[in-house]
Design an enzyme around this catalytic site. Structure first.
Site, PDB file in Angstrom:
ATOM      1  N   GLU A 150      37.010  45.500  47.594  1.00 12.49           N
ATOM      2  CA  GLU A 150      36.142  44.578  46.840  1.00 12.49           C
ATOM      3  C   GLU A 150      35.249  43.742  47.758  1.00 12.49           C
ATOM      4  O   GLU A 150      35.354  42.513  47.810  1.00 12.49           O
ATOM      5  CB  GLU A 150      36.982  43.682  45.932  1.00 12.49           C
ATOM      6  N   GLU A 310      41.512  50.261  39.980  1.00  6.96           N
ATOM      7  CA  GLU A 310      42.503  49.232  39.621  1.00  6.96           C
ATOM      8  C   GLU A 310      42.292  48.747  38.200  1.00  6.96           C
ATOM      9  O   GLU A 310      41.147  48.618  37.742  1.00  6.96           O
ATOM     10  CB  GLU A 310      42.343  47.988  40.506  1.00  6.96           C
TER      11      GLU A 310
END
Ligand code: GLA
Ligand code: ZN
Length: 682
Positions: A150, A310
């Protein structure tokens, strides 16, 4: 296919064995097998363990875990661990620590807290990556590389400032060009030396407002965003190249975050072998909003299948209220992901931590360690189901006749703009149009403004404020060959540096739209005007409300379809159509209520037959994936109650139950079906 070794849907996710002793890991493996997990992602945050000091590397613990996973037929998405540098590095080389928007030099801590232009960070991260690749290049169960985590690290340090100057030199070549691009004679900002360039931040040209970040110099702020997005991408690319050199045949990804503003994901996706992203909807999130993010992520690589890297199996510790997923929610959201083009269902995380801020984040294995939990059982069942699908849907594509133009530069520029309204935000406008199509189960692709538009019937560009490169020609070309184009207020204003295109709005789109916008009125949201519709239009109400922005339009060939109902521009056009070549271009000069947009989409649907051959049913989402000549329909019941669906004259096989279905299907609340259409002779 994500990896040709794996003709099935990847099911699993982030696993952090580095937080656990051996006996727990053994038990994890038993539970992961029991839960039908076939892949784990690791080690995402283990840099400090892999490299305890500048000279020492320690991979043995990882060797042991990888061997254990292999012995148990669990595949591995191998992470490079570079999202959180070890403390020794920050201490010895303070240059790796970033400076924030307000000029504070950060101390070591958190994660993704490194300066993207730090040579030290880049050197160490690439070295670690190279060592990992060398060591595990022949590891049988390696199926994918996962770089960083991320990425999200804008920095305002002196080193970034220096690099910014270099980036600008490359882009503009001369200071004269730069002064013009940023309009630097304004407020006496004219530059005479490259060293006079300062990074725009909270210390000079920028400030955080109530709803958005503002700036005195939009051109400069835009370039800083581009530069930061590129700098962070360079960190990723250093690792990417090191991996490709050694394992050219294994795909590489990094986990993106949907409608995430700081990074230009279209540009990033050009350097990713497969797009993956993390989906964390909040409690009660509208399924349409989630669907939109999936579609945006699918659009980044031209509709290629993407990965869900995710999602949480249950609560997320960082939401304001850590609601648990309702029974059936995990399953339905997972299938919604597949319905929008994903080929994996992965999660954060396998086992719940005992310490630090994620200890109350959901996991497959909860603090109880029990396999007899609701979540574990739901998880296990989902794994069985996904396994039973084999490769039926893998690599299948979604065909859309509608595209929405999405552009990070445009997003940044609109929200950096001082005016016309503090309430004007990009994503809600995109969402308003997207949702109208979604409600009718009309599939939408997200495309960049320079994309080839020829395969679409309809292209919508909500607030196409910035016309960069050849965008106006691209759109005109599409319309002249018979396409239908829709755009809105505050479009066609500026070039790629946020410099106004002179001669009347919407500049290069003026002939396409057949209008000239003479003025733009902006009023508080509580003040409405009315769109009075031309009464001959089918499928529309006679009136709709509109607010926020009000274009005062002169017609230059367009036909008015609606007029304002009040204020001094009462009776002036607000919604228009213009024929251009063989196509049509619509313009919506105010922000209408969503009923108007829904009716507009209904009107387009009746003219272009956009929707799937199912009767719409409130709360039932239907998408189609196509694998060669096989059509596979995902029918998702987001309602709490059961619904009956008329299947008309077609028959299908339900890929989940393996039963043949025809004429109608009943779906319980939160249930779904995946139907493959049968040919007449099947
Ligand atoms: C992100 C991260 C994970 C984890 C989860 C928690 O998506 O990538 O490492 O922190 O959030 O929700
Ligand atoms: Zn920096």
């Amino acid at each position: 296919m994500i990896n040709s070794k794996l003709p099935f849907i990847l099911y699993g996710g982030d696993y952090n064995p580095d937080q656990w002793p051996k006996d727990v890991i053994k038990e994890d493996i038993r539970l992961l097998k029991l839960a039908n997990i076939n892949v784990v992602t690791l080690p995402v945050f283990s840099w400090a363990l892999l490299q305890p000091d500048e000279e020492t590397y320690n991979f043995e613990w990882l060797d042991n875990i990888l061997n254990l996973l292999k012995d148990n037929d669990i595949y591995v998405c191998l992470a490079t661990s570079t999202a959180a540098q070890p403390a020794w590095m920050s201490r010895r080389y303070p240059e790796v620590l970033p400076v924030d928007f307000d000029g504070h030099k950060r101390k070591h801590g958190g994660r993704v807290k490194f300066c993207p232009n730090s040579k030290v960070y880049r050197k160490f991260s690439v070295t670690l990556t190279r060592k990992l690749v060398e060591r595990y290049k022949n590891y049988d169960n390696l199926i994918l590389w996962h770089i960083g985590n991320e990425y999200d690290n804008y920095c305002y340090c002196d080193n970034c400032e220096k690099e910014f100057r270099e980036w600008l030199k490359k882009k503009y070549k001369t200071l004269d060009k730069l002064n013009k691009a940023w309009n630097m004679n304004f407020w006496g900002h004219t530059l005479y030396n490259w060293d006079e360039i300062f990074s725009p931040s909270g210390l000079n040209e920028m400030w955080h407002g109530e709803d958005k970040t503002s700036t005195t110099f939009q051109g400069m702020a835009l370039d800083y965003n581009r530069f930061m997005s590129d700098s962070i991408l360079d960190c990723y690319l250093g690792e990417y190249r090191a991996i490709k050199e050694i394992t050219p045949n294994i795909k590489i990804t990094t986990n993106l975050m949907g409608t995430f503003k700081p990074l230009d994901y279209f540009k990033w996706a050009e350097h990713m072998d497969i797009v993956s992203w993390d989906n964390y909807p909040s409690y009660g999130a509208d399924p349409a909003t989630i669907a939109m993010s999936h579609d945006l992520m699918r659009g980044l690589k031209n509709g290629e299948p993407f990965m869900l890297m995710e999602q949480t199996p249950n609560q997320a510790n960082w939401q304001p209220y850590n609601s648990v997923k309702r029974p059936g929610e995990l399953r339905l959201q997972s299938y919604q992901t597949l319905a929008h083009g994903a080929d994996s269902i992965m999660f954060f995380q396998m086992r719940q931590s005992i310490g630090a801020c994620e200890k109350y984040h959901g996991a497959v294995i909860s603090h109880s360690g029990s396999e007899n939990t609701r979540v574990f059982k739901e998880w296990k069942r989902l794994g069985e189901e996904l396994h039973s699908l084999g490769d039926e849907i893998l690599d299948s594509k979604i065909d859309s006749k509608v595209a929405i133009i999405f552009d990070w530069d445009n997003w940044w520029a609109i929200e950096f703009s001082s005016g016309p309204s503090v309430k004007l935000k990009y994503i809600p406008q995109i969402e308003k149009y997207y949702k109208a199509f979604y409600k009718k189960n009309i599939s939408v692709d997200f495309v960049k403004p320079t994309a080839d538009l020829s395969k679409y019937s309809i292209v919508v560009a909500p607030i196409l404020y910035m016309l960069k490169n050849n965008v106006s020609n691209n759109i005109k070309n599409f319309v002249s060959k018979g396409g239908t184009f829709i755009t809105t207020f505050f479009s066609g204003y500026v070039d790629e540096n946020d410099r106004v295109k002179l001669g009347g709005y919407p500049s290069e789109l003026r002939d396409l739209l057949g209008i000239w916008v003479e003025e733009l009125d902006a009023l508080p949201l509580e003040i409405n005007n009315i769109l009075q519709m031309n009464s001959t239009l089918n499928g529309f109400d006679l009136e709709y409300k509109c607010n926020m922005l009000f274009d005062i339009i002169n017609l230059e060939g367009a036909i008015p379809l609606a007029l304002y109902g009040s204020d001094f521009y009462k009776g002036r056009p607000v919604f228009t159509i213009n024929s251009y070549g063989e196509g049509d271009a619509y313009y919506i000069g105010s922000d209408p209520d969503s009923k108007f947009v829904d009716d507009l989409v209904g009107f387009l649907d009746s003219n272009y037959s956009l929707s799937l051959d199912f009767e719409p049913n409130e709360g039932v989402e239907i998408t189609k994936r196509r694998k060669n000549d096989k059509e596979i329909f995902f029918i998702l019941n987001h309602n709490k109650d059961s619904v009956n669906l008329n299947l008309k004259d077609y028959s299908y096989v339900n890929l989940l139950t393996k039963e043949k279905v025809f004429s109608k299907i009943t779906l319980k609340g939160m249930d779904l079906a995946i139907l493959r259409k049968l040919a007449n002779n099947d």
